[in-house]
Design a protein around this motif. Structure first.
Motif, short mmCIF file in Angstrom:
data_model
loop_
_atom_site.label_atom_id
_atom_site.label_comp_id
_atom_site.label_asym_id
_atom_site.label_seq_id
_atom_site.Cartn_x
_atom_site.Cartn_y
_atom_site.Cartn_z
N PHE B 45 -0.56 17.30 4.54
CA PHE B 45 -0.07 15.96 4.85
C PHE B 45 -0.17 15.06 3.63
O PHE B 45 -1.20 15.02 2.94
CB PHE B 45 -0.91 15.38 5.99
N LEU B 46 0.92 14.34 3.34
CA LEU B 46 0.91 13.37 2.24
C LEU B 46 0.83 11.94 2.75
O LEU B 46 0.00 11.16 2.29
CB LEU B 46 2.19 13.53 1.40
N ILE B 47 1.72 11.60 3.71
CA ILE B 47 1.81 10.20 4.10
C ILE B 47 2.60 10.05 5.40
O ILE B 47 3.37 10.95 5.76
CB ILE B 47 2.49 9.38 2.99
N GLN B 48 2.40 8.92 6.07
CA GLN B 48 3.23 8.56 7.22
C GLN B 48 3.81 7.16 6.97
O GLN B 48 3.09 6.26 6.53
CB GLN B 48 2.42 8.54 8.52
N LEU B 49 5.09 7.00 7.26
CA LEU B 49 5.75 5.71 7.20
C LEU B 49 6.15 5.31 8.61
O LEU B 49 6.64 6.15 9.37
CB LEU B 49 6.98 5.77 6.30
N VAL B 50 5.95 4.04 8.92
CA VAL B 50 6.18 3.58 10.30
C VAL B 50 7.21 2.45 10.38
O VAL B 50 8.02 2.40 11.30
CB VAL B 50 4.86 3.13 10.94
N LYS B 51 7.16 1.54 9.42
CA LYS B 51 7.99 0.33 9.50
C LYS B 51 9.34 0.51 8.84
O LYS B 51 9.46 1.20 7.81
CB LYS B 51 7.26 -0.84 8.84
N SER B 52 10.32 -0.13 9.39
CA SER B 52 11.66 -0.14 8.81
C SER B 52 11.60 -0.70 7.39
O SER B 52 11.00 -1.74 7.16
CB SER B 52 12.57 -1.03 9.69
N GLY B 53 12.20 0.03 6.43
CA GLY B 53 12.23 -0.44 5.06
C GLY B 53 10.92 -0.28 4.30
O GLY B 53 10.80 -0.71 3.15
N GLU B 54 9.96 0.37 4.90
CA GLU B 54 8.63 0.50 4.29
C GLU B 54 8.70 1.33 3.02
O GLU B 54 9.41 2.32 2.94
CB GLU B 54 7.67 1.14 5.29
N VAL B 55 7.93 0.90 2.02
CA VAL B 55 7.78 1.63 0.77
C VAL B 55 6.29 1.79 0.50
O VAL B 55 5.54 0.82 0.55
CB VAL B 55 8.44 0.88 -0.42
N LYS B 56 5.89 3.02 0.22
CA LYS B 56 4.48 3.29 -0.09
C LYS B 56 4.42 4.12 -1.37
O LYS B 56 5.28 4.98 -1.60
CB LYS B 56 3.79 4.04 1.05
N LYS B 57 3.38 3.88 -2.15
CA LYS B 57 3.21 4.63 -3.39
C LYS B 57 1.87 5.34 -3.39
O LYS B 57 0.86 4.82 -2.93
CB LYS B 57 3.30 3.68 -4.59
N GLN B 58 1.90 6.56 -3.94
CA GLN B 58 0.69 7.30 -4.20
C GLN B 58 0.82 7.81 -5.64
O GLN B 58 1.49 8.78 -5.91
CB GLN B 58 0.56 8.51 -3.26
N LYS B 59 0.19 7.11 -6.55
CA LYS B 59 0.26 7.46 -7.98
C LYS B 59 1.72 7.59 -8.40
O LYS B 59 2.46 6.62 -8.39
CB LYS B 59 -0.54 8.73 -8.24
N ARG B 60 2.19 8.77 -8.75
CA ARG B 60 3.57 8.94 -9.23
C ARG B 60 4.57 9.17 -8.09
O ARG B 60 5.76 9.31 -8.34
CB ARG B 60 3.62 10.13 -10.20
N LEU B 61 4.09 9.20 -6.85
CA LEU B 61 4.96 9.45 -5.71
C LEU B 61 5.29 8.14 -5.00
O LEU B 61 4.40 7.34 -4.73
CB LEU B 61 4.27 10.40 -4.70
N THR B 62 6.59 7.94 -4.72
CA THR B 62 7.04 6.76 -3.99
C THR B 62 7.81 7.21 -2.76
O THR B 62 8.76 7.99 -2.87
CB THR B 62 7.94 5.87 -4.85
N PHE B 63 7.38 6.74 -1.60
CA PHE B 63 7.99 7.11 -0.33
C PHE B 63 8.68 5.88 0.26
O PHE B 63 8.15 4.77 0.20
CB PHE B 63 6.91 7.58 0.66
N GLN B 64 9.86 6.12 0.83
CA GLN B 64 10.61 5.02 1.40
C GLN B 64 11.15 5.42 2.77
O GLN B 64 11.60 6.55 2.97
CB GLN B 64 11.78 4.66 0.47
N PHE B 65 11.11 4.48 3.71
CA PHE B 65 11.67 4.67 5.05
C PHE B 65 12.87 3.74 5.17
O PHE B 65 12.76 2.54 4.89
CB PHE B 65 10.61 4.31 6.10
#
Lengths: 110, 113
Positions: B45-65
């Protein structure tokens, strides 16, 4: 300490046989799962089990049956094995969102 | 039934280049999760995104919903050989019953040193 463990790691058997794969989690999670990963790496959910409630993916043949002797274990029984059952089977557990996977059992049916 | 698709299937990059994998669902998702599976390993598991338009970063990784909560992306900046593996997105299946997930087909990342 391994969080989610599975045995055996490898299982080679002939068509028509019945086999079991064991899974144990020491995370205290309420929900456990079984997944099948085929040779193309597609991961497919097979079962979810939580507090005696079993949810089955409708595409799973009834030759597959999970059995939970207690909250920490969810074993997978497979009857009348077929060539197409060859795959890696992963057990997983979760408390909330994140699922924690075991190391997998590579099943080869000859 | 619900489908979750990922592109590309494979990506070769030179170490130091950026990488992006895209995930699209046939249905609106309440949340989306990302996992990484190293060769010969198991999904982590890396991450969970829940909100519309959410952006989360983990060091060099960027996740977008996505705004419509039907798509997501994972972007890795300046890849390293340790980033090698298959990246999966996953969304709730069967209405979320039993916390079951439907996984995308995965994007296999290979990094040349």
């Amino acid at each position: 300490d391994t969080a989610v463990s599975q045995t055996p790691k490898y299982l080679v058997t002939q068509m028509g046989n019945d086999k079991s794969i064991k899974c144990e989690q020491n995370l205290g999670h309420d929900t456990m799962y079984w997944y099948k990963q085929d040779s193309k790496k597609f991961l497919k959910i097979m079962f979810s089990y939580n507090n005696k409630e079993l949810i089955i993916n409708e595409t799973v043949p009834n030759r597959f049956s999970p059995k939970s002797p207690d909250k920490a274990h969810l074993n997978l029984h497979i009857n009348s094995l077929e060539l197409g059952d060859s795959a890696v089977y992963f057990c997983a557990s979760s408390q909330k969102a994140a699922q924690y996977f075991g190391p997998g059992t590579r099943l080869t049916v000859t | 039934g619900q489908q979750v698709m990922q592109i590309p299937q494979y990506q070769h990059v030179q170490e130091g280049e950026d990488f992006t994998t895209y995930c699209n669902s046939s249905t609106t998702l309440s949340n989306i999760q990302w996992y990484k599976q190293r060769p010969g390993g198991h999904p982590v598991f890396l991450i969970q995104l829940v909100k519309s338009g959410e952006v989360k970063k983990q060091k060099r990784l960027t996740f977008q919903f996505g705004e419509a909560k039907k798509n997501s992306s994972l972007h890795i900046t300046a890849t390293q050989t340790t980033d090698v593996g298959t990246y999966f997105c996953a969304g709730p299946s069967q209405g979320g019953a039993g916390n079951m997930l439907t996984f995308g087909g995965g994007t296999r990342l290979m990094v040349k040193p």
